[in-house]
Design an enzyme around this catalytic site. Structure first.
Site, PDB file in Angstrom:
ATOM      1  N   GLU A  78       2.419  -6.730   3.701  1.00 28.57           N
ATOM      2  CA  GLU A  78       3.501  -5.773   3.907  1.00 28.57           C
ATOM      3  C   GLU A  78       4.342  -6.034   5.153  1.00 28.57           C
ATOM      4  OE1 GLU A  78       2.055  -1.761   3.705  1.00 28.57           O
ATOM      5  OE2 GLU A  78       1.460  -1.952   1.621  1.00 28.57           O
ATOM      6  N   GLU A 135      -2.509  -3.660  -3.817  1.00 24.43           N
ATOM      7  CA  GLU A 135      -2.934  -2.348  -3.308  1.00 24.43           C
ATOM      8  C   GLU A 135      -2.350  -1.253  -4.179  1.00 24.43           C
ATOM      9  OE1 GLU A 135      -2.166  -1.263   0.793  1.00 24.43           O
ATOM     10  OE2 GLU A 135      -2.753  -3.258   1.480  1.00 24.43           O
TER      11      GLU A 135
HETATM   12  C1  FCB Z   1      -0.692   0.173   3.094  1.00 31.31           C
HETATM   13  C2  FCB Z   1      -1.479  -0.723   4.017  1.00 31.31           C
HETATM   14  C3  FCB Z   1      -2.967  -0.503   3.981  1.00 31.31           C
HETATM   15  C4  FCB Z   1      -3.304   0.985   3.890  1.00 31.31           C
HETATM   16  C5  FCB Z   1      -2.532   1.655   2.790  1.00 31.31           C
HETATM   17  C6  FCB Z   1      -2.841   3.117   2.606  1.00 31.31           C
HETATM   18  O1  FCB Z   1       0.611   0.284   3.543  1.00 31.31           O
HETATM   19  O2  FCB Z   1      -1.243  -2.083   3.694  1.00 31.31           O
HETATM   20  O3  FCB Z   1      -3.529  -1.119   5.098  1.00 31.31           O
HETATM   21  O4  FCB Z   1      -3.144   1.576   5.108  1.00 31.31           O
HETATM   22  O5  FCB Z   1      -1.160   1.500   3.002  1.00 31.31           O
END
Ligand code: FCB
Length: 458
Positions: free
Chosen positions: A169, A366
């Site tokens: 990210e 994620e």
């Molecule tokens: C993302 C992050 C991860 C975690 C989630 C909830 O932005 O990459 O580390 O904090 O959110």
């Protein structure tokens, strides 16, 4: 959808869970680890909820074997974790710290022995402090440091690691870390932070080259993406949303997949940024998407008393050419994030439409839900909202796959409750409950639901 109902995903679909070094490892002064931007930030009063730090976190550094046993029982095919750069190179450059490599050797070998594919991220925001002190990601030199670090990891692990992620990210480190100062290193550069985006993208490209030269296969990135909704049809809101979309989405995907920067943002990029596009666009084998919720954006308010908007419940600086607006009419997670599964389908089909043949296979690196539910009197953790969220988001993903989007895997965020950055331990994303006093792990209902789902899909 009961866990056992088929989602219609490809038979070799990869099921996984995700974590990141600073969020789980603890042991910040052990094993020769050097300090990082997040150690410094979390220890600065007022930066995190309750002054929480990652000093101990989930103590995963000492408990990794127990955590791998939990993953084996869960039945995941793959585990996404991150290397802490400052365990490998304590100051971000120069000699390798053998103890750091040894820790990850043990982790990787134990994963392989458990039949779980190690899928590491090289950098998940914990910049070695010595590099941060030299300007961190604003300093153009850092992409060279990152390439050296990637080379060390590639040389050491290429034969054991099937899937690699360069950076996590970059949009969040750019905007929250250097744009508005809500994350480490806490800088408030506004649009000046676009130099950070460029240096992160260049680090990714140079990291890909270094990993390839070392013989690593299956290289990708984990980019956060979300549909951006304009707050109204008015031109000002539409323009604000277009600018925000360029900043949050196109800035990080266009250079990688199309070899160009969004025209709207060119004025804010460092001089000569375009010359590096060939390096940034080094071919990748797959594209990682982190997704949680859509975003709504409006033009800045003309009312001088109005607040400029918020991210993760915290107010942003004024002076930006857009304003975040709460999305109404949907359930929310405990973080306040709106639950809109259809936006996930739209994101994936939109990606396919925008990038076409330039888009390699997608992995969801994620996705998950903050749900604070803890153990009840019987010790069970009935986190029904997490189950509901995950089910709905997987159905949305399956819909995109049915519409022809090539998605090959899904990594749930997160294996266990952990240090949630500026929110400290106040937000719980785990399939496994962590008692931060005792370090006891308790699988939640969502863990058993995901276990059943994985079993039934394979
Ligand atoms: C993302 C992050 C991860 C975690 C989630 C909830 O932005 O990459 O580390 O904090 O959110």
């Amino acid at each position: 959808m009961p866990a056992s109902e088929s989602l219609g995903l490809p038979p070799d679909f990869v099921w996984g869970v995700s974590t990141a070094s600073y969020q789980i490892e603890g042991a910040v002064t052990e094993g020769g680890r050097g300090p990082t931007s997040w150690d410094a930030f979390a220890h600065t009063p007022g930066r995190t909820v309750n002054g929480d730090t990652g000093d101990v976190a989930c103590d995963h550094y000492h408990r990794y074997a127990e955590d791998i046993a939990l993953m084996k029982e869960l039945g995941v095919d793959a585990y996404r974790f991150s290397f802490a750069w400052s365990r490998i190179q304590p100051t971000g450059r120069g000699p390798v710290n053998a103890e750091g490599l040894t820790f990850y050797d043990r982790l990787v070998d134990a994963l392989l022995a458990a039949g779980i594919e190690p899928s590491p991220t090289l950098f998940h925001w914990d910049t070695p402090l010595a590099l941060e002190d030299e300007g961190g990601w604003v300093n153009p030199d850092i992409s060279k440091r990152f390439a050296d670090y990637a080379n060390v990891l590639g040389e050491h692990f290429a034969d054991r690691i099937p899937r690699w992620i360069t950076v996590n990210e970059p949009v969040v480190l750019t905007t929250l870390g250097y744009g508005v100062g809500m994350h480490a290193p806490g800088k408030r550069l506004g649009f000046g932070s676009l130099a950070v985006a460029h240096n992160l993208l260049l680090a990714h490209g140079r990291g890909v080259a270094a990993l390839r030269a070392a013989g690593a296969g299956q290289i990708g990135i984990a980019n956060n993406h979300a549909p951006v909704w304009a707050a109204s049809d008015h031109d000002e809101d539409q323009q604000a949303a277009a600018l925000y979309n360029a900043l949050a989405n196109d800035l990080f995907a266009d250079p990688l997949l199309l070899g160009r920067y969004p025209a709207l943002l060119e004025p804010y990029l460092p001089d000569g940024a375009g010359d590096a596009l060939a390096e940034i666009a080094a071919p990748i084998d797959w594209y990682g998407i982190n997704h949680y919720n859509p975003t709504m954006v409006a033009a800045p308010s003309t009312d001088p008393t109005a607040l400029p908007g918020s991210v993760d419940g915290q107010q942003l600086d004024s002076g930006l050419p857009f304003r975040m607006v709460e999305i109404e009419g949907y359930p929310r997670t405990d973080f306040g994030w709106p639950v809109v599964p259809s936006a996930f389908t739209d994101l994936l089909t939109g990606f396919r439409d925008r990038y076409g043949d330039a888009l390699p296979p997608i992995y969801i690196t994620e996705n998950g839900c903050s749900d604070a539910t803890g153990p009840d009197a019987t010790g069970r953790v009935p986190d029904t909202r997490r189950v509901g969220y995950t089910r709905a988001y997987l159905e949305a993903l399956a819909e995109a796959v049915a519409a022809g989007v090539d998605v090959r895997g899904y990594f749930h965020w997160s294996l266990l409750d952990n240090f949630e950055w500026a929110a400290g331990y106040s937000q719980r994303f785990g399939l496994v409950h962590t008692d931060f006093e005792t370090q006891q792990r308790t699988p939640k209902d969502s863990y058993y639901w995901y276990q059943e789902l994985i079993r039934s899909q394979s």
